[in-house]
Design a protein around this motif. Structure first.
Motif, PDB file in Angstrom:
ATOM      1  N   LYS A   1       0.775  15.180  18.644  1.00 45.84           N
ATOM      2  CA  LYS A   1      -0.045  14.237  17.889  1.00 45.84           C
ATOM      3  C   LYS A   1       0.365  14.252  16.423  1.00 45.84           C
ATOM      4  O   LYS A   1       0.528  15.314  15.835  1.00 45.84           O
ATOM      5  CB  LYS A   1      -1.527  14.588  18.023  1.00 45.84           C
ATOM      6  N   THR A   2       0.517  13.063  15.879  1.00 43.81           N
ATOM      7  CA  THR A   2       1.069  12.940  14.530  1.00 43.81           C
ATOM      8  C   THR A   2       0.266  11.927  13.732  1.00 43.81           C
ATOM      9  O   THR A   2      -0.138  10.887  14.259  1.00 43.81           O
ATOM     10  CB  THR A   2       2.544  12.486  14.580  1.00 43.81           C
ATOM     11  N   THR A   3       0.067  12.229  12.458  1.00 46.19           N
ATOM     12  CA  THR A   3      -0.544  11.274  11.530  1.00 46.19           C
ATOM     13  C   THR A   3       0.512  10.839  10.526  1.00 46.19           C
ATOM     14  O   THR A   3       1.133  11.673   9.863  1.00 46.19           O
ATOM     15  CB  THR A   3      -1.740  11.893  10.789  1.00 46.19           C
ATOM     16  N   VAL A   4       0.719   9.545  10.443  1.00 44.03           N
ATOM     17  CA  VAL A   4       1.710   8.974   9.524  1.00 44.03           C
ATOM     18  C   VAL A   4       0.982   8.212   8.426  1.00 44.03           C
ATOM     19  O   VAL A   4       0.084   7.413   8.715  1.00 44.03           O
ATOM     20  CB  VAL A   4       2.679   8.033  10.262  1.00 44.03           C
ATOM     21  N   GLU A   5       1.351   8.467   7.181  1.00 40.93           N
ATOM     22  CA  GLU A   5       0.805   7.731   6.041  1.00 40.93           C
ATOM     23  C   GLU A   5       1.895   6.868   5.423  1.00 40.93           C
ATOM     24  O   GLU A   5       3.038   7.314   5.279  1.00 40.93           O
ATOM     25  CB  GLU A   5       0.245   8.696   4.986  1.00 40.93           C
ATOM     26  N   VAL A   6       1.538   5.639   5.093  1.00 38.40           N
ATOM     27  CA  VAL A   6       2.486   4.700   4.497  1.00 38.40           C
ATOM     28  C   VAL A   6       2.024   4.375   3.081  1.00 38.40           C
ATOM     29  O   VAL A   6       0.890   3.932   2.871  1.00 38.40           O
ATOM     30  CB  VAL A   6       2.586   3.407   5.335  1.00 38.40           C
ATOM     31  N   HIS A   7       2.904   4.606   2.103  1.00 43.66           N
ATOM     32  CA  HIS A   7       2.592   4.397   0.686  1.00 43.66           C
ATOM     33  C   HIS A   7       3.519   3.341   0.086  1.00 43.66           C
ATOM     34  O   HIS A   7       4.579   3.015   0.653  1.00 43.66           O
ATOM     35  CB  HIS A   7       2.741   5.704  -0.097  1.00 43.66           C
ATOM     36  N   LEU A   8       3.124   2.805  -1.052  1.00 41.56           N
ATOM     37  CA  LEU A   8       3.927   1.837  -1.810  1.00 41.56           C
ATOM     38  C   LEU A   8       4.287   2.463  -3.142  1.00 41.56           C
ATOM     39  O   LEU A   8       3.502   2.434  -4.099  1.00 41.56           O
ATOM     40  CB  LEU A   8       3.141   0.538  -2.020  1.00 41.56           C
TER      41      LEU A   8
ATOM     42  N   ASP B   1       2.142   2.382  -7.857  1.00 42.45           N
ATOM     43  CA  ASP B   1       1.458   3.641  -8.163  1.00 42.45           C
ATOM     44  C   ASP B   1       1.207   4.464  -6.908  1.00 42.45           C
ATOM     45  O   ASP B   1       0.197   5.172  -6.791  1.00 42.45           O
ATOM     46  CB  ASP B   1       0.124   3.382  -8.893  1.00 42.45           C
ATOM     47  N   ASP B   2       2.130   4.369  -5.954  1.00 42.09           N
ATOM     48  CA  ASP B   2       2.056   5.142  -4.717  1.00 42.09           C
ATOM     49  C   ASP B   2       0.758   4.884  -3.961  1.00 42.09           C
ATOM     50  O   ASP B   2       0.191   5.777  -3.330  1.00 42.09           O
ATOM     51  CB  ASP B   2       2.207   6.642  -5.011  1.00 42.09           C
ATOM     52  N   VAL B   3       0.270   3.655  -4.009  1.00 44.55           N
ATOM     53  CA  VAL B   3      -0.984   3.310  -3.342  1.00 44.55           C
ATOM     54  C   VAL B   3      -0.818   3.479  -1.829  1.00 44.55           C
ATOM     55  O   VAL B   3       0.256   3.241  -1.271  1.00 44.55           O
ATOM     56  CB  VAL B   3      -1.399   1.860  -3.681  1.00 44.55           C
ATOM     57  N   LEU B   4      -1.882   3.931  -1.179  1.00 44.90           N
ATOM     58  CA  LEU B   4      -1.862   4.134   0.270  1.00 44.90           C
ATOM     59  C   LEU B   4      -2.064   2.799   0.977  1.00 44.90           C
ATOM     60  O   LEU B   4      -3.113   2.167   0.861  1.00 44.90           O
ATOM     61  CB  LEU B   4      -2.963   5.123   0.679  1.00 44.90           C
TER      62      LEU B   4
ATOM     63  N   SER C   1      -7.025   1.268   7.403  1.00 41.52           N
ATOM     64  CA  SER C   1      -6.702   0.606   6.142  1.00 41.52           C
ATOM     65  C   SER C   1      -6.691   1.617   5.005  1.00 41.52           C
ATOM     66  O   SER C   1      -7.450   2.588   5.007  1.00 41.52           O
ATOM     67  CB  SER C   1      -7.728  -0.497   5.853  1.00 41.52           C
ATOM     68  N   GLY C   2      -5.827   1.383   4.028  1.00 41.60           N
ATOM     69  CA  GLY C   2      -5.716   2.278   2.884  1.00 41.60           C
ATOM     70  C   GLY C   2      -6.519   1.795   1.695  1.00 41.60           C
ATOM     71  O   GLY C   2      -7.665   1.359   1.829  1.00 41.60           O
ATOM     72  N   ASP C   3      -5.899   1.834   0.528  1.00 40.51           N
ATOM     73  CA  ASP C   3      -6.535   1.434  -0.724  1.00 40.51           C
ATOM     74  C   ASP C   3      -6.628  -0.096  -0.756  1.00 40.51           C
ATOM     75  O   ASP C   3      -5.629  -0.789  -0.953  1.00 40.51           O
ATOM     76  CB  ASP C   3      -5.726   1.953  -1.908  1.00 40.51           C
ATOM     77  N   VAL C   4      -7.830  -0.618  -0.565  1.00 42.78           N
ATOM     78  CA  VAL C   4      -8.017  -2.068  -0.468  1.00 42.78           C
ATOM     79  C   VAL C   4      -7.625  -2.761  -1.765  1.00 42.78           C
ATOM     80  O   VAL C   4      -6.965  -3.813  -1.750  1.00 42.78           O
ATOM     81  CB  VAL C   4      -9.478  -2.394  -0.089  1.00 42.78           C
TER      82      VAL C   4
END
Length: 569
Positions: free
Chosen positions: A156-163, A167-170, A199-202
């Protein structure tokens, strides 16, 4: 794993004395598969996936599909980890994985919306093709290593995607179930699993959306990170932190899908015991993506531009779409209903230094057949069935919606003057005197064909026009009807015509005729005096009509009209 490969290498260097009849041949079972370097034809989606997994940009136009970005990025991270860790030469195996692995998504469906995101079902084919690897040493070592391992499982894995560039927003995160893939050359594993996307940082996502809509998004860098635990046979590898960066630019940046308005109707009705204008729109939205989900019911504000480009948009209508089902690579049928309670003053008030209001400009552009743009903004009032995170995401995002104009060149079916009295100028009047110009009195009639989109009652209270008079296709002059004239209107029908018409009548008395060609006037006078029969004249006009509807009074300007009338002696 490095020690495993080392021991395997030492054991393979046997002398003839070490060989017996019972010595196993290690390469016997998969020899043909190991040596297979033929590449199979690639589909556009597979090409898209391969370019997504490589660090550089290939030649040609990318066909990457935006709705599968999250799924592809997540799977790329996990699959790189599967092949990039646990072997004797991690760097070589990572290079092998980048070039040999490709994932072809066959379907990405949203099973349900949750309070924090969506539950999505991802389906696709994971394949290893060594012929894609350019370096022979990397290709040979990769085939040998994957032949030994055969299959690899991720926990089981959790993947986070940032920009990173924002400002490295999630952007979001995904919880992946355990995944087992066959990593031998030429083998394909069909993947089908459910993942929860959150959903990340709206606010940050909304910033990206605004930059995209405003044309400021030249490129977008997406970076995924994950801690992956792997298992191959009896060998277990502890958490390995991996990171993958993908850059989207040029043709990789999506555009607003094409759409076609198939039906548009306006009618009057009631809402909360108040009379309102109702609008119903049906449109077909193109969908080139392998995705399926149900579009929930969403509320929107309909906006139009103000007088100046720097002015804020003017909200004048509310709209809500019905639920719509999206199928993979099939067009989507969407129905939208809206209503207008009352036209805002800012919409009907004339702009500075002009007689036209924002709604005048909008209607004029539409009637002339020009492309007209309205704007749609996510409403801050959520629908009862819409998760709050979707409402928070779309609120304050303004999307331009251009739609083609409708040429109303035949809107005024007939324009004529009856009971015409032509008054000749006084030959002894001063040139500047009103009596020096001919005058015309008549009953002006206009038969207006109502557009089929209009289903509500319309009354016309006043009209005015800029009119040119012609005789034998030669311009006589201009008839001054610039002052508002009282008018009345009644519904009319034509035999054999299902279209609704409005017959408008207005009485004009002593309207001045500004003669621009005296020779044409002389010909008319001569025909009246010596011809002994009525003289036919032509008229071309741009007509302004003041209408009264459920929304109140407003003016429809510059309706083209053309007709004939006769002048008697």
């Amino acid at each position: 794993m490095s020690s495993l490969l080392s021991r395997h290498s030492q054991k393979s260097k046997r002398t003839p004395e070490d060989l017996t009849e019972s010595t196993p041949l290690l390469l016997h079972d998969d020899r043909s598969n190991y040596g297979d370097t033929n590449s199979r034809p690639e589909s556009p989606v597979a090409l898209s996936s391969r370019s997504l997994q490589s660090d550089g940009w290939g030649k040609g136009k990318s066909s990457r599909r935006w709705p599968t970005i999250v799924a592809l990025a997540i799977l790329t991270l996990v699959l790189l980890a599967i092949l990039g860790f646990g072997f004797a030469a991690p760097e070589i195996m990572e290079e092998y994985a980048k070039e040999a692995v490709f994932f072809e998504p066959t379907n990405l469906s949203i099973d349900s919306f949750t309070s924090s995101g969506v539950q999505a079902r991802v389906q696709g084919d994971f394949t290893i093709d060594a012929s894609r690897v350019h370096k022979k040493a990397v290709r040979d070592l990769g085939r040998a290593g994957t032949w030994i391992a055969k299959a690899v499982e991720s926990k089981k894995t959790t993947v986070e995607v940032h920009l990173p560039e924002y400002d490295d927003v999630l952007l979001g995160s995904a919880n992946l179930p355990p995944i087992v893939v066959d990593i031998r050359n030429g083998h394909t594993t069909h993947l089908d699993f459910i993942t929860e996307l959150k959903s990340g940082d709206v606010d940050g996502i909304r910033r990206v959306g605004t930059d995209w809509l405003d044309g400021r998004l030249g490129q977008l860098r997406v970076q995924g990170t994950a801690d992956v635990c792997l298992k191959s046979g009896i060998f277990r590898i502890g958490p390995q932190q991996i990171s993958k960066s993908i850059v989207f630019k040029g043709d990789d940046i999506p555009v607003i899908p094409e759409y076609n308005i198939t039906n548009l109707k306006f009618d009057e009705g009631h809402r909360d015991a108040e009379e309102v204008m109702l609008a119903n729109v049906s449109l077909v939205l193109s969908n080139d993506y392998p995705v399926s989900f149900e579009i929930p019911s969403l509320r929107f504000d309909i906006l139009v531009p103000g007088c100046l480009t720097s002015d804020p948009y003017i909200a004048f209508a509310d709209a809500v779409n019905s639920k719509a089902q999206v199928r993979p690579k099939k067009n989507v049928n969407i129905n939208v209903s809206g209503f207008v309670r009352k036209l805002p003053e800012t919409l009907i008030t004339a702009c500075p230094d002009t007689e036209r209001s924002p709604i005048d400009r909008l209607l004029h552009s539409y009637i002339q057949g020009d492309e007209t743009t309205i704007y749609v903004r996510g409403s801050k009032e959520p629908s009862a069935e819409t998760p709050n995170w979707i409402t928070a995401l779309i609120e304050d995002i303004v999307v331009p919606l251009p739609f083609p104009g409708h040429t109303f060149s035949d809107l005024i079916r007939n324009f004529s003057l009856t009971d015409v009295h032509f008054g000749l100028p006084d030959p002894f009047a001063a040139p500047t005197s009103p009596k020096s110009s001919p005058r015309l009195s008549a009953v002006v009639e206009a038969l207006i064909g109502l557009p089929e989109e209009i289903q509500f009652p319309i009354n016309v209270g006043r009209v005015r026009a800029d009119s040119d008079i012609f005789y034998h296709q030669k311009k006589l002059g201009s008839l001054d009807l610039s002052e508002w004239q009282r008018a009345n209107s009644t519904r009319a029908e034509l035999k054999g015509d299902d279209r609704d018409y409005l017959l408008v009548r207005s009485t004009v008395k002593d309207a001045p005729l500004d003669v621009t060609d005296d020779r044409v006037l002389a010909d008319i006078v001569q025909a009246l005096v010596f011809g002994g029969k009525p003289v036919g004249l032509g008229v071309k006009a741009n007509v302004d009509v003041e209408t009264t509807t459920v929304l109140g009074q407003f003016v429809v300007r510059d309706l083209p009209a053309e007709g004939k009338f006769f002048v008697k002696r």
